[in-house]
Design a protein around this motif. Structure first.
Motif, PDB file in Angstrom:
ATOM      1  N   GLY A  75       8.213 -11.479  -1.489  1.00 14.50           N
ATOM      2  CA  GLY A  75       7.739 -12.109  -2.704  1.00 14.50           C
ATOM      3  C   GLY A  75       8.290 -13.503  -2.895  1.00 14.50           C
ATOM      4  N   LEU A  76       8.522 -13.872  -4.141  1.00 10.07           N
ATOM      5  CA  LEU A  76       8.942 -15.227  -4.489  1.00 10.07           C
ATOM      6  C   LEU A  76      10.237 -15.639  -3.797  1.00 10.07           C
ATOM      7  CD1 LEU A  76       8.714 -17.785  -6.243  1.00 10.07           C
ATOM      8  CD2 LEU A  76       9.860 -16.497  -8.069  1.00 10.07           C
ATOM      9  N   ALA A  77      11.237 -14.747  -3.810  1.00 13.18           N
ATOM     10  CA  ALA A  77      12.532 -15.080  -3.217  1.00 13.18           C
ATOM     11  C   ALA A  77      12.391 -15.387  -1.730  1.00 13.18           C
ATOM     12  CB  ALA A  77      13.523 -13.944  -3.443  1.00 13.18           C
ATOM     13  N   GLU A  78      11.609 -14.583  -1.023  1.00 11.59           N
ATOM     14  CA  GLU A  78      11.429 -14.796   0.413  1.00 11.59           C
ATOM     15  C   GLU A  78      10.703 -16.114   0.681  1.00 11.59           C
ATOM     16  OE1 GLU A  78      12.707 -10.917  -0.282  1.00 11.59           O
ATOM     17  OE2 GLU A  78      10.934 -11.886  -1.144  1.00 11.59           O
ATOM     18  N   ALA A  79       9.758 -16.460  -0.190  1.00 14.50           N
ATOM     19  CA  ALA A  79       9.035 -17.718  -0.026  1.00 14.50           C
ATOM     20  C   ALA A  79       9.977 -18.909  -0.168  1.00 14.50           C
ATOM     21  CB  ALA A  79       7.905 -17.808  -1.054  1.00 14.50           C
ATOM     22  N   ALA A  80      10.852 -18.877  -1.175  1.00 16.38           N
ATOM     23  CA  ALA A  80      11.759 -19.997  -1.404  1.00 16.38           C
ATOM     24  C   ALA A  80      12.845 -20.076  -0.332  1.00 16.38           C
ATOM     25  CB  ALA A  80      12.382 -19.886  -2.792  1.00 16.38           C
ATOM     26  N   ALA A  82      12.454 -19.477   2.721  1.00 17.47           N
ATOM     27  CA  ALA A  82      11.844 -19.940   3.968  1.00 17.47           C
ATOM     28  C   ALA A  82      11.387 -21.392   3.909  1.00 17.47           C
ATOM     29  CB  ALA A  82      10.654 -19.042   4.328  1.00 17.47           C
ATOM     30  N   HIS A  83      11.647 -22.073   2.792  1.00 19.99           N
ATOM     31  CA  HIS A  83      11.193 -23.455   2.626  1.00 19.99           C
ATOM     32  C   HIS A  83      12.274 -24.279   1.949  1.00 19.99           C
ATOM     33  CE1 HIS A  83       7.428 -21.261   3.275  1.00 19.99           C
ATOM     34  NE2 HIS A  83       6.983 -22.400   3.777  1.00 19.99           N
ATOM     35  N   HIS A  84      12.145 -25.584   2.035  1.00 17.01           N
ATOM     36  CA  HIS A  84      13.103 -26.490   1.408  1.00 17.01           C
ATOM     37  C   HIS A  84      13.036 -26.422  -0.111  1.00 17.01           C
ATOM     38  CE1 HIS A  84      15.457 -30.208   0.886  1.00 17.01           C
ATOM     39  NE2 HIS A  84      14.598 -30.509  -0.062  1.00 17.01           N
ATOM     40  N   GLU A  85      11.880 -26.115  -0.634  1.00 15.36           N
ATOM     41  CA  GLU A  85      11.627 -26.222  -2.065  1.00 15.36           C
ATOM     42  C   GLU A  85      12.077 -24.994  -2.850  1.00 15.36           C
ATOM     43  OE1 GLU A  85       9.121 -29.069   0.057  1.00 15.36           O
ATOM     44  OE2 GLU A  85       9.469 -26.920   0.314  1.00 15.36           O
ATOM     45  N   ASP A  86      12.676 -25.236  -4.016  1.00 12.63           N
ATOM     46  CA  ASP A  86      12.804 -24.187  -5.013  1.00 12.63           C
ATOM     47  C   ASP A  86      11.417 -23.918  -5.596  1.00 12.63           C
ATOM     48  OD1 ASP A  86      15.558 -23.969  -4.713  1.00 12.63           O
ATOM     49  OD2 ASP A  86      15.973 -25.471  -6.255  1.00 12.63           O
ATOM     50  N   MET A  87      11.178 -22.696  -6.056  1.00 13.50           N
ATOM     51  CA  MET A  87       9.835 -22.311  -6.481  1.00 13.50           C
ATOM     52  C   MET A  87       9.864 -21.554  -7.798  1.00 13.50           C
ATOM     53  SD  MET A  87       8.118 -21.229  -2.833  1.00 13.50           S
ATOM     54  CE  MET A  87       8.027 -22.440  -1.501  1.00 13.50           C
ATOM     55  N   CYS A  88       8.951 -21.926  -8.693  1.00 13.76           N
ATOM     56  CA  CYS A  88       8.831 -21.279  -9.997  1.00 13.76           C
ATOM     57  C   CYS A  88       7.386 -20.852 -10.220  1.00 13.76           C
ATOM     58  CB  CYS A  88       9.252 -22.230 -11.115  1.00 13.76           C
ATOM     59  SG  CYS A  88      10.980 -22.742 -11.033  1.00 13.76           S
ATOM     60  N   LEU A  89       7.198 -19.756 -10.926  1.00 16.08           N
ATOM     61  CA  LEU A  89       5.871 -19.236 -11.242  1.00 16.08           C
ATOM     62  C   LEU A  89       5.652 -19.241 -12.746  1.00 16.08           C
ATOM     63  CD1 LEU A  89       5.862 -16.183  -8.810  1.00 16.08           C
ATOM     64  CD2 LEU A  89       4.472 -18.253  -8.567  1.00 16.08           C
ATOM     65  N   LEU A  90       4.463 -19.679 -13.137  1.00 16.53           N
ATOM     66  CA  LEU A  90       4.097 -19.721 -14.554  1.00 16.53           C
ATOM     67  C   LEU A  90       2.768 -19.007 -14.744  1.00 16.53           C
ATOM     68  CD1 LEU A  90       5.071 -23.056 -13.823  1.00 16.53           C
ATOM     69  CD2 LEU A  90       5.677 -22.630 -16.200  1.00 16.53           C
ATOM     70  N   TYR A  99       1.503 -21.984 -20.755  1.00 12.61           N
ATOM     71  CA  TYR A  99       2.023 -21.200 -19.644  1.00 12.61           C
ATOM     72  C   TYR A  99       3.505 -20.916 -19.857  1.00 12.61           C
ATOM     73  CZ  TYR A  99      -2.191 -21.449 -16.838  1.00 12.61           C
ATOM     74  OH  TYR A  99      -3.476 -21.284 -16.367  1.00 12.61           O
ATOM     75  N   ARG A 100       3.945 -19.775 -19.338  1.00 11.67           N
ATOM     76  CA  ARG A 100       5.335 -19.351 -19.470  1.00 11.67           C
ATOM     77  C   ARG A 100       5.958 -19.150 -18.091  1.00 11.67           C
ATOM     78  NH1 ARG A 100       6.738 -17.270 -24.529  1.00 11.67           N
ATOM     79  NH2 ARG A 100       4.985 -17.221 -25.997  1.00 11.67           N
ATOM     80  N   LEU A 101       7.260 -19.365 -18.016  1.00 13.07           N
ATOM     81  CA  LEU A 101       7.996 -19.138 -16.772  1.00 13.07           C
ATOM     82  C   LEU A 101       8.211 -17.639 -16.583  1.00 13.07           C
ATOM     83  CD1 LEU A 101       9.578 -20.472 -14.405  1.00 13.07           C
ATOM     84  CD2 LEU A 101      11.612 -20.307 -15.843  1.00 13.07           C
ATOM     85  N   VAL A 102       7.691 -17.097 -15.475  1.00 15.05           N
ATOM     86  CA  VAL A 102       7.829 -15.659 -15.214  1.00 15.05           C
ATOM     87  C   VAL A 102       8.576 -15.386 -13.916  1.00 15.05           C
ATOM     88  CG1 VAL A 102       5.783 -15.040 -16.550  1.00 15.05           C
ATOM     89  CG2 VAL A 102       5.543 -15.561 -14.106  1.00 15.05           C
ATOM     90  N   GLY A 103       8.885 -16.434 -13.163  1.00 18.40           N
ATOM     91  CA  GLY A 103       9.640 -16.238 -11.932  1.00 18.40           C
ATOM     92  C   GLY A 103      10.274 -17.534 -11.481  1.00 18.40           C
ATOM     93  N   ALA A 104      11.476 -17.436 -10.920  1.00 16.62           N
ATOM     94  CA  ALA A 104      12.172 -18.623 -10.418  1.00 16.62           C
ATOM     95  C   ALA A 104      13.026 -18.223  -9.225  1.00 16.62           C
ATOM     96  CB  ALA A 104      13.046 -19.241 -11.514  1.00 16.62           C
ATOM     97  N   ALA A 105      12.932 -18.999  -8.158  1.00 17.87           N
ATOM     98  CA  ALA A 105      13.811 -18.855  -7.001  1.00 17.87           C
ATOM     99  C   ALA A 105      14.392 -20.239  -6.745  1.00 17.87           C
ATOM    100  CB  ALA A 105      13.051 -18.332  -5.792  1.00 17.87           C
ATOM    101  N   VAL A 106      15.543 -20.493  -7.344  1.00 14.61           N
ATOM    102  CA  VAL A 106      16.094 -21.841  -7.451  1.00 14.61           C
ATOM    103  C   VAL A 106      17.529 -21.852  -6.909  1.00 14.61           C
ATOM    104  CG1 VAL A 106      16.624 -23.733  -9.031  1.00 14.61           C
ATOM    105  CG2 VAL A 106      14.668 -22.237  -9.491  1.00 14.61           C
ATOM    106  N   ALA A 107      17.702 -22.403  -5.724  1.00 21.22           N
ATOM    107  CA  ALA A 107      19.037 -22.529  -5.141  1.00 21.22           C
ATOM    108  C   ALA A 107      19.741 -23.780  -5.622  1.00 21.22           C
ATOM    109  CB  ALA A 107      18.946 -22.550  -3.615  1.00 21.22           C
ATOM    110  N   TRP A 108      18.956 -24.835  -5.934  1.00 16.96           N
ATOM    111  CA  TRP A 108      19.526 -26.151  -6.216  1.00 16.96           C
ATOM    112  C   TRP A 108      19.022 -26.693  -7.561  1.00 16.96           C
ATOM    113  CZ3 TRP A 108      17.541 -27.604  -0.730  1.00 16.96           C
ATOM    114  CH2 TRP A 108      18.391 -27.040   0.238  1.00 16.96           C
ATOM    115  N   PRO A 109      19.351 -26.045  -8.672  1.00 15.86           N
ATOM    116  CA  PRO A 109      18.846 -26.512  -9.966  1.00 15.86           C
ATOM    117  C   PRO A 109      19.484 -27.831 -10.394  1.00 15.86           C
ATOM    118  CG  PRO A 109      20.471 -24.790 -10.274  1.00 15.86           C
ATOM    119  CD  PRO A 109      20.230 -24.872  -8.799  1.00 15.86           C
TER     120      PRO A 109
END
Length: 266
Positions: A75-80, A82-90, A99-109
């Motif tokens: 899911g989201l964690a695996e996607a982030a 595997a890539h340079h980018e942090d990823m958020c879902l709204l 829109y609301r934040l429903v998911g975040a995979a953020v290593a470098w906030p």
């Protein structure tokens, strides 16, 4: 169109002060994500900051769709990871206008905590940004509502930090920049740029927001970008400089940029 994948390339595309604007550019698929991510750095980032991964039940389907779209299982964690980018879902709940934040995979906030933002609508997410409600909120809401699957848009911003670390927790400016002078600004001031992209997932309709972090010491930027930052210090919105802590470093940055300009003048 491309935005580039380093601070020196991103800065000319970013706002340089004055009125807030989205500043979006339409991107090709090939310019969406960093093509050569440092996966070891990503693994280290998430290991050091496991609380950067947050996923609500309503974001699970979108996370799985994203992973599958990128050729991954999970899911989201695996996607982030595997890539340079942090990823958020709204996502947009029935009856909601934002829109609301429903998911975040953020290593470098950039000085924010995903757990504190989960479930918040866009305007609340951006509340700390000076002028957002008055100058950007309606335009952002309209853009999100009209965004079609397949289209990719990107933008970038910048901050001045006292560290080049990818995960940035801002200290009180008077403390963080107390050692900064015109003479040492080249190695004590760091530019932090977020390369942000937006695209809608076709099945769930969720919007994916990616954040690629790029940092550089001030002295390693082009002379044009050093001058650009010096100019930007003079044209920040009223109150914006306070939020950025500019009062603690602006004089040193401007003085350094001016000295560099004088030194290269024949």
């Amino acid at each position: 169109m491309t935005l580039g994948f380093c601070a020196d390339e991103l800065l000319p595309r970013a706002r340089g002060g004055g009125v807030l604007k989205m500043g979006l550019a339409k991107l090709d698929e090939s310019d969406w994500l960093q093509p050569r991510p440092d996966l070891a750095a990503r693994a280290e980032g998430f290991a050091a900051y496991p609380e950067g991964i947050q996923l609500s039940a309503e974001g699970a389907a979108a996370g799985a769709e994203l992973a599958a779209m990128l050729g991954l299982s999970g899911g989201l964690a695996e996607a982030a990871r595997a890539h340079h980018e942090d990823m958020c879902l709204l996502t947009l709940r029935p009856g909601d206008e934002q829109y609301r934040l429903v998911g975040a995979a953020v290593a470098w906030p950039s000085d924010w905590t995903p757990a504190d933002k989960m479930g918040l609508p866009l305007r609340a997410l951006h509340a700390p940004i000076q002028g957002y409600e008055e100058q950007l909120a309606s335009g952002v809401d309209h853009f999100m509502a009209k965004l079609k699957p397949g289209a990719i848009y990107g933008r970038c911003n910048w901050f001045i930090a006292a560290t080049g670390e990818k995960r940035w927790v801002a200290e009180p400016p008077e403390q963080a920049f107390s050692h900064v002078t015109q003479q040492n600004a080249s190695e004590t001031l760091f530019v932090r740029s977020e390369r942000q992209t937006l695209r809608r997932l076709p099945e769930t309709g969720a919007i994916l927001f990616t954040i690629g972090i790029y940092t550089s010491p001030l002295g390693q930027l082009s002379r044009q970008n050093q001058a650009r930052l010096g100019d930007a210090m003079r044209s920040l919105l009223e109150g914006e400089g306070d939020r950025r802590g500019a009062g603690a470093y602006a004089a040193a940055l401007i003085g350094y940029a001016q000295r560099q300009e004088i030194e290269r003048t024949p």
